[in-house]
Design a protein around this motif. Sequence first.
Motif, mmCIF file in Angstrom:
data_model
loop_
_atom_site.group_PDB
_atom_site.id
_atom_site.type_symbol
_atom_site.label_atom_id
_atom_site.label_comp_id
_atom_site.label_asym_id
_atom_site.label_seq_id
_atom_site.Cartn_x
_atom_site.Cartn_y
_atom_site.Cartn_z
ATOM 1 N N ALA A 37 -31.035 43.388 -87.790
ATOM 2 C CA ALA A 37 -30.704 43.144 -89.009
ATOM 3 C C ALA A 37 -29.875 41.813 -89.258
ATOM 4 N N GLY A 38 -29.586 40.962 -88.063
ATOM 5 C CA GLY A 38 -28.993 39.821 -88.337
ATOM 6 C C GLY A 38 -27.587 39.476 -87.845
ATOM 7 N N ASP A 39 -27.081 40.824 -87.247
ATOM 8 C CA ASP A 39 -25.805 40.590 -86.625
ATOM 9 C C ASP A 39 -25.911 39.533 -85.395
ATOM 10 N N THR A 40 -24.775 39.032 -85.212
ATOM 11 C CA THR A 40 -24.721 38.353 -83.847
ATOM 12 C C THR A 40 -24.335 39.169 -82.725
ATOM 13 N N LEU A 41 -24.572 38.744 -81.469
ATOM 14 C CA LEU A 41 -24.170 40.042 -80.398
ATOM 15 C C LEU A 41 -22.859 40.550 -80.413
ATOM 16 N N THR A 42 -22.093 39.357 -80.835
ATOM 17 C CA THR A 42 -20.539 40.040 -80.871
ATOM 18 C C THR A 42 -20.193 40.953 -82.109
ATOM 19 N N THR A 43 -20.622 40.721 -83.241
ATOM 20 C CA THR A 43 -20.581 41.732 -84.310
ATOM 21 C C THR A 43 -21.083 42.764 -84.066
ATOM 22 N N ALA A 44 -22.307 42.751 -83.424
ATOM 23 C CA ALA A 44 -23.265 44.088 -82.997
ATOM 24 C C ALA A 44 -22.275 45.089 -82.107
ATOM 25 N N LEU A 45 -21.646 44.443 -81.359
ATOM 26 C CA LEU A 45 -20.953 45.129 -80.163
ATOM 27 C C LEU A 45 -19.563 45.657 -80.790
ATOM 28 N N GLU A 46 -18.918 44.858 -81.766
ATOM 29 C CA GLU A 46 -17.745 45.195 -82.662
ATOM 30 C C GLU A 46 -18.198 46.564 -83.438
ATOM 31 N N LYS A 47 -19.285 46.607 -84.100
ATOM 32 C CA LYS A 47 -19.633 47.479 -84.827
ATOM 33 C C LYS A 47 -19.978 48.842 -84.306
ATOM 34 N N LEU A 48 -20.661 48.709 -82.784
ATOM 35 C CA LEU A 48 -20.723 49.707 -81.901
ATOM 36 C C LEU A 48 -19.385 50.451 -81.666
ATOM 37 N N GLY A 49 -18.576 49.652 -81.603
ATOM 38 C CA GLY A 49 -16.935 50.228 -81.223
ATOM 39 C C GLY A 49 -16.559 51.128 -82.259
ATOM 40 N N GLY A 50 -16.966 50.923 -83.369
ATOM 41 C CA GLY A 50 -16.706 51.781 -84.732
ATOM 42 C C GLY A 50 -17.676 53.096 -84.771
ATOM 43 N N VAL A 51 -18.656 53.035 -84.296
ATOM 44 C CA VAL A 51 -19.692 54.197 -84.087
ATOM 45 C C VAL A 51 -19.699 55.314 -83.073
ATOM 46 N N PHE A 52 -19.695 54.389 -81.638
ATOM 47 C CA PHE A 52 -19.643 55.299 -80.683
ATOM 48 C C PHE A 52 -18.698 56.023 -80.123
ATOM 49 N N ASP A 53 -18.284 57.126 -79.691
ATOM 50 C CA ASP A 53 -17.309 57.814 -79.125
ATOM 51 C C ASP A 53 -17.705 58.047 -77.838
ATOM 52 N N GLY A 54 -16.471 57.794 -76.972
ATOM 53 C CA GLY A 54 -16.658 58.303 -75.754
ATOM 54 C C GLY A 54 -16.177 56.930 -74.634
ATOM 55 N N PHE A 55 -16.440 57.176 -73.488
ATOM 56 C CA PHE A 55 -16.011 56.038 -72.522
ATOM 57 C C PHE A 55 -17.233 55.011 -72.259
ATOM 58 N N TYR A 56 -16.739 53.795 -72.289
ATOM 59 C CA TYR A 56 -17.791 52.895 -72.049
ATOM 60 C C TYR A 56 -17.216 51.557 -71.384
ATOM 61 N N THR A 57 -17.700 51.016 -70.351
ATOM 62 C CA THR A 57 -17.786 49.527 -70.213
ATOM 63 C C THR A 57 -19.243 49.321 -70.127
ATOM 64 N N LEU A 58 -19.544 48.115 -71.366
ATOM 65 C CA LEU A 58 -20.793 47.799 -71.720
ATOM 66 C C LEU A 58 -21.027 46.374 -71.136
ATOM 67 N N VAL A 59 -22.270 45.973 -70.477
ATOM 68 C CA VAL A 59 -22.516 44.360 -70.388
ATOM 69 C C VAL A 59 -23.815 44.346 -71.015
ATOM 70 N N VAL A 60 -23.855 43.361 -72.113
ATOM 71 C CA VAL A 60 -25.144 43.330 -72.931
ATOM 72 C C VAL A 60 -25.525 41.591 -72.430
ATOM 73 N N THR A 61 -26.911 41.446 -72.266
ATOM 74 C CA THR A 61 -27.122 40.006 -71.813
ATOM 75 C C THR A 61 -28.364 39.677 -72.775
ATOM 76 N N THR A 62 -28.356 38.638 -73.283
ATOM 77 C CA THR A 62 -29.770 38.034 -74.100
ATOM 78 C C THR A 62 -30.002 36.711 -73.211
ATOM 79 N N ALA A 63 -31.003 36.001 -73.855
ATOM 80 C CA ALA A 63 -31.567 34.797 -72.984
ATOM 81 C C ALA A 63 -30.578 33.689 -72.655
ATOM 82 N N THR A 64 -29.515 33.814 -73.590
ATOM 83 C CA THR A 64 -28.451 32.805 -73.420
ATOM 84 C C THR A 64 -27.058 33.348 -73.246
ATOM 85 N N SER A 65 -26.831 34.556 -73.453
ATOM 86 C CA SER A 65 -25.328 35.156 -73.567
ATOM 87 C C SER A 65 -25.203 36.180 -72.513
ATOM 88 N N MET A 66 -23.970 36.537 -72.251
ATOM 89 C CA MET A 66 -23.537 37.488 -71.777
ATOM 90 C C MET A 66 -22.407 38.066 -72.354
#
Lengths: 439, 250, 309
Positions: free
Chosen positions: C217-246
């Motif tokens: 939908a056009g979000d950056t990885l950082t924005t997508a993860l920030e939005k995830l924090g507003g939607v997902f409940d529970g305990f998590y440590t997440l690592v997400v990688t793309t071709a150039t980012s971690m």
Amino acid sequence: MTNSYASRGLRESATFDRATINDIQRAATTGIYDIRGWGAKRALPHFDDLLFLGASVSRYPLEGYREKCGTDVTLGGRHALKPITLDIPITIAGMSFGALSANAKEALGRGATEAGTSTTTGDGGMTPEERGQSRHLVYQYLPSRYGMNPDDLRKADAIEIVLGQGAKPGGGGMLLGQKITERVAGMRTLPVGIDQRSACRHPDWTGPDDLAIKIAELREITDWHTPIYVKVGASRPYYDTALAVKSGADVVVLDGMQGGTAATQQVFIENVGIPILAAIGPAVAALQELGVHRTVQLIVSGGIRNGADVAKAIALGADAVSIGTAALIALGDNDPRYQAEYEALGSSAGFYDDFQDGKDPAGISTQDPELAARLDPIAGGKRIANYLRVLTLEAQTIARACGKSHLHHLEPEDLVALTVEAAAMAGVPLAGTSWIPGR
Amino acid sequence: MDPRLDQRTGDPVTITHAPAPTNTARITAIDLAVSTVRDLNQALHATDDGTSWVVDTPAGQHNIAVGIDRDLDLVVNGHVGYYFAGMHQKGRVTVHGSAGVGLAENIMSGTVHVTGDASQAAAATGQGGLVVVDGNTGARCGISMKGVDIVVGGDIGHASAFMAQAGRLVVCGDAGEGLGDSIYEARIYVKGTVASLGADCIEKPLRPEHLAELAELLALAGRTDDPAEFRRYGSARTLYHFAAVNAAAY
Amino acid sequence: MCGIAALQIRDVALRASLGELMHGMLCGIVDRGPDSAGLAIYNDPSLTPAGTSTVTVLNAELNPDALAAALRDAVPPAVGVTVTGFGETTLINAQIGTSALEQAVTSILPGVQIAGRGEHVAVRKGTGHPLDLAEQYDLRAATGSQGLSHTRMATESAVTAAGSHPFTVADDLCLVHNGSFSNHATIRRQLCAEGVTFDSENDSEVAARYIAWRLAAGDTLTTALEKLGGVFDGFYTLVVTTATSMAIVRDPIACKPAIIAETDAWVAMASEYRALAHLPGIANARIFEPAPGVVYTWTLDSTKELVTL
């Protein structure tokens, strides 16, 4: 009495029955939810809905009083160098000094020891009285760590890491100020007379990966001698049992929603968790799938009342059961001889459940010295031992009738269910059919 | 296994590692690249008062030096994992490195000193003794502390001193969100900023007796910070008796 | 409930050692999740050669040779195809675009589980002891710019290759998770209503699908993860990688462990310090625990630079 209303043409609502009306009135008056003990009071599918298939022609029964029916159980042999062997597979569940009087704790220890079984500490630490009077003492390791110390840890015969209780899986606790006497407060490092809150999660680990490290720590501190139990309230027993095993537990303790000495919000007691009848099957399935059934022992609790309950739990795959509410009743809780005092507290013998208030006329769930003195720990111990013996004899009677020379030879195939619900939950056929709903 | 013998050679040990423990000429060296944590802990449980130990190559392993109940000196060179010196009693333990989750959890007495950082739940539920972290700690430092004294040279993470019952927490850096939530009678001293105070935790006046105990704790931790630069936090005691009107704070 | 170890290498000279360094990191997280494991390796020229795309399938019904032969018939002539089996994982390379390759693979193996896709990442995962899997995948020989490993102690979903991490649900996007979500079923239903499809019952896949959906939908990885924090409940440590980012994020309560170490040459994250202890220059690394609810992102200069080994 009900009939007298009916005869007058008065009709009680099934939805808004008198207890519900009272709850609403009470809430509106006080502005606070109701807290009580004694576990779920609503009718739940329970062991009563199961029956044993005694031997007749196709199988042979054993002769009572002559032919042996073993009752011993060894707990903790998976990893511990010093597993516990109990004479009977019925243990006393964890109830704290603080929640109970010192005399009550001592009586439980005396009774358990006389009957050859274990008793358990609770939230608030180990008292010298109960250690002294208990041959096998299980030391609970709780989120609050009240009174937790390594000296007592090393004195314990087993360590029970408590993740939850049947009365309130996912909930913490509170001991009201009335019961925080000087001694209780001292053991918990709290000011006298304030409400004591207990956390719902352990402070230094969360989740099975960290639990594995925590269990390893406790083993290191006790030089791998002491069995380690993991206690959970029944809610997702299949996963919780599997994860306890993967984290390294020797014993899994599974407490159904009828488990009741823990005082908490009534709404919690009546609406969270599942009955023990429904919890044993998934837990046993998890143990079997991991290849550790009877290697990692399963202790179940929550509404165990008589030897038939003991036998049924074991037939469904438990290695032992644990009693709490029944033990308090055996000690003298809700005794009719205190009827006038129960009435004065707004209750009645057989109904008293305000274990948190510290006003127990029977002197059990109290820290009031006068009330506590009513319970003679020696006589109380005798009553506990008597009751444990009866439970054992009753379970043996049933096992012999099913042709079993040991309680652990009981199996699900010895059982049928009276109701479709119980058949589905326990995974045994509806009586007179070969139908197990859902299979 | 005699702990005073070298774990690799079986010879009596005379070697020393810097910095040398102080109270004995006899030092046992254990290299955890060779010995197991189990061997070390068993030896520490079986040893006498007055012994000295040096542990090398801890490599972040868990449960090192847990359950010590001897008046001994122990130095660890390197980083340690979860529950280092858990339930510690009596001895003096130093880590030249950083510590994982649950450093010195439920410590009863004695001293545990970490020269680097400590992870979450440092000194959790500690009942006595002193825990010193020269660097920073993660979240939940001093959670449910029951009498332990904690001195942190750097910052502490969020939810520190949650339900802290007794003892003193001294922070020479900053504190994270929710400091002292639902605190009982523990006392907190912070030199830097506090991101936010938790429910029922308030700033309290720093009286002479507080300055005195702070000076003593800082000195015990080998620090030269000026006690006057700290602020004190503690319980407002409004949650001591349950009341529905406080529901938002529970 | 699991162990995580992730490494992004900035120093081009060090990229030849990616596999060796990651093997050491994996050893430090094995105890946290002995059920199963998974690896994502970015820009290893032998696993993801330049000019190809790579698709990973699980439990393929054809052996690698048969699958390669069938694929050569399904793609245009002269398109190079390589198929390599790694236990439950089969890695497929071809000199065509990712979606074309995925289409060709599913035409031959209808319904097969696609566990990895992209031009830069090779995903392998399976059940069994993580160190056995590392041998099977020849981890120590791997090279590249970035790598992610995960060891799993399954909580509420099955111990299968499909339930193992990482979850790679969009090109070059990998997600690993330690913890458990408490409202994932609802989010799964919402994503399903958006047309998103799922491969497993795993709660972590829901997070991966959510992020892929937000990125699309056009979000950056950082924005997508920030939005995830507003939607997902529970305990998590997440690592997400793309071709150039971690990127790394922990839930606002931050119960599950995470530790980050950073030098000029690399940035690494692990569930426990001991997984980082052997990294070169660790003694002088900046080591810290990620703050709750904060998204940390590291980005390499460009994908072009990545493949220069």
